[in-house]
Design an enzyme around this catalytic site. Sequence first.
Site, PDB file in Angstrom:
ATOM      1  N   ASN A 169       0.878  -1.174   0.000  1.00  0.00           N
ATOM      2  CA  ASN A 169       0.000   0.000   0.000  1.00  0.00           C
ATOM      3  C   ASN A 169       0.913   1.221   0.000  1.00  0.00           C
ATOM      4  OD1 ASN A 169      -1.809   2.041   0.468  1.00  0.00           O
ATOM      5  ND2 ASN A 169      -2.180   1.526   2.619  1.00  0.00           N
ATOM      6  N   TRP A 170       1.029   1.837  -1.167  1.00  0.00           N
ATOM      7  CA  TRP A 170       1.963   2.965  -1.293  1.00  0.00           C
ATOM      8  C   TRP A 170       1.445   4.215  -0.589  1.00  0.00           C
ATOM      9  CZ3 TRP A 170       3.918   3.050  -7.111  1.00  0.00           C
ATOM     10  CH2 TRP A 170       4.628   1.857  -7.367  1.00  0.00           C
TER      11      TRP A 170
ATOM     12  N   HIS B 185      -9.438   1.208   4.674  1.00  0.00           N
ATOM     13  CA  HIS B 185      -8.174   1.348   5.407  1.00  0.00           C
ATOM     14  C   HIS B 185      -8.401   2.257   6.612  1.00  0.00           C
ATOM     15  CE1 HIS B 185      -4.039   2.499   6.325  1.00  0.00           C
ATOM     16  NE2 HIS B 185      -3.675   1.402   5.671  1.00  0.00           N
TER      17      HIS B 185
ATOM     18  N   GLU C  73      -5.687  -5.301  10.318  1.00  0.00           N
ATOM     19  CA  GLU C  73      -4.707  -4.243  10.540  1.00  0.00           C
ATOM     20  C   GLU C  73      -4.996  -3.535  11.858  1.00  0.00           C
ATOM     21  OE1 GLU C  73      -2.602  -3.053   6.781  1.00  0.00           O
ATOM     22  OE2 GLU C  73      -4.266  -1.688   6.953  1.00  0.00           O
TER      23      GLU C  73
ATOM     24  N   GLY D 240       2.037   1.967  10.666  1.00  0.00           N
ATOM     25  CA  GLY D 240       2.965   3.087  10.528  1.00  0.00           C
ATOM     26  C   GLY D 240       3.636   3.498  11.831  1.00  0.00           C
TER      27      GLY D 240
ATOM     28  N   SER E  46       3.105  -2.516  10.224  1.00  0.00           N
ATOM     29  CA  SER E  46       4.555  -2.526  10.399  1.00  0.00           C
ATOM     30  C   SER E  46       5.191  -3.868  10.065  1.00  0.00           C
ATOM     31  CB  SER E  46       4.927  -2.074  11.819  1.00  0.00           C
ATOM     32  OG  SER E  46       4.436  -0.764  12.053  1.00  0.00           O
TER      33      SER E  46
ATOM     34  N   GLY F  92       2.625  -1.181   4.257  1.00  0.00           N
ATOM     35  CA  GLY F  92       2.723   0.243   3.960  1.00  0.00           C
ATOM     36  C   GLY F  92       4.168   0.648   3.757  1.00  0.00           C
ATOM     37  N   GLY F  93       4.785   1.141   4.807  1.00  0.00           N
ATOM     38  CA  GLY F  93       6.147   1.694   4.739  1.00  0.00           C
ATOM     39  C   GLY F  93       7.139   0.826   3.986  1.00  0.00           C
TER      40      GLY F  93
HETATM   41  C1  PEP Z   1      -0.854  -0.047   5.820  1.00  0.00           C
HETATM   42  O1  PEP Z   1      -0.782   1.059   5.339  1.00  0.00           O
HETATM   43  O2  PEP Z   1      -1.811  -0.793   5.522  1.00  0.00           O
HETATM   44  C2  PEP Z   1       0.205  -0.503   6.726  1.00  0.00           C
HETATM   45  C3  PEP Z   1       0.094  -1.687   7.275  1.00  0.00           C
HETATM   46  O3  PEP Z   1       1.225   0.370   6.939  1.00  0.00           O
HETATM   47  P1  PEP Z   1       2.627   0.021   7.657  1.00  0.00           P
HETATM   48  O4  PEP Z   1       3.130  -1.261   7.044  1.00  0.00           O
HETATM   49  O5  PEP Z   1       3.500   1.182   7.341  1.00  0.00           O
HETATM   50  O6  PEP Z   1       2.353  -0.136   9.110  1.00  0.00           O
END
Ligand code: PEP
Length: 253
Positions: free
Chosen positions: A11-12, A97, A169, A175, A215, A236-237
């Site tokens: 997920n950019w 999300h 999530e 994040g 994360s 995400g990241g």
């Molecule tokens: C996300 O954006 O769905 C996510 C899980 O972000 P991150 O991996 O940065 O926690």
Amino acid sequence: MSKRRMVIAGNWKMNMTPSQAKNFASELYEAVKGKRGCDIVVCVPAIDIPAVVKVCAGTAIKVGAQNVHFKNSGAYTGEISPEMLIDAGVKYVVIGHSERRQYFGETDETVNLRTKAAVAAGLTAIVCVGETLTEREQGITAEVVAKQVKLALSGISADQMKKVIIAYEPVWAIGTGKTATAEQADEVCGLIRSVVASLYGKVVSRSTVIQYGGSMNAGNAAELLAMENIDGGLIGGASLKTDAFTAIVTAAQ
Ligand code: PEP
């Protein structure tokens, strides 16, 4: 490892201009070439879709969007319809999300409308659910997540469940660098599977892909993905770094 095929989805978020996206997608394609043991998806900003679809055409990388409206056309300024995404070559879409729930007024009801419209159009919906830190501390994680899943899936048929992925999530892990332990993540993914079983029966629940997100990174992916009820990740990241995303894809092989 579970018997379901893993889906690793990046997920950019609101990152990458179209030119950056084009270069990054080419780099990613080279890095994951030959890794056929899982499905690989990149969920990109809407404006990046044409460039990324072009780069990923004929490769194992599928393109996803980060949101979709529930009507196919009309006076909804700023929105993008399921039909538009399909025509642009998009196969997946993230729905509900936590950032959309938190900052853009997304509710369980709109998540349900978007999910129904997405699957009806032939998109695979990655439906996000998860508790906040306060809800976890109050001991109501199971209740909150079960409710989100039931409301999101209202009106979705057993057959349409082939086009639904559920991403667990926990909001406190997104994040923040704080990952749920593999046991915590597996416990809630297992609960989600039992909610799906209560709605559609065991055959559907056994084949439903349930991802973990929050994360996930190169260092913790293998442990999380080894859990019985975790069938992939929404990332995400770490999806913005070729090495980290490739390492997660490798862990899912
Ligand atoms: C996300 O954006 O769905 C996510 C899980 O972000 P991150 O991996 O940065 O926690």
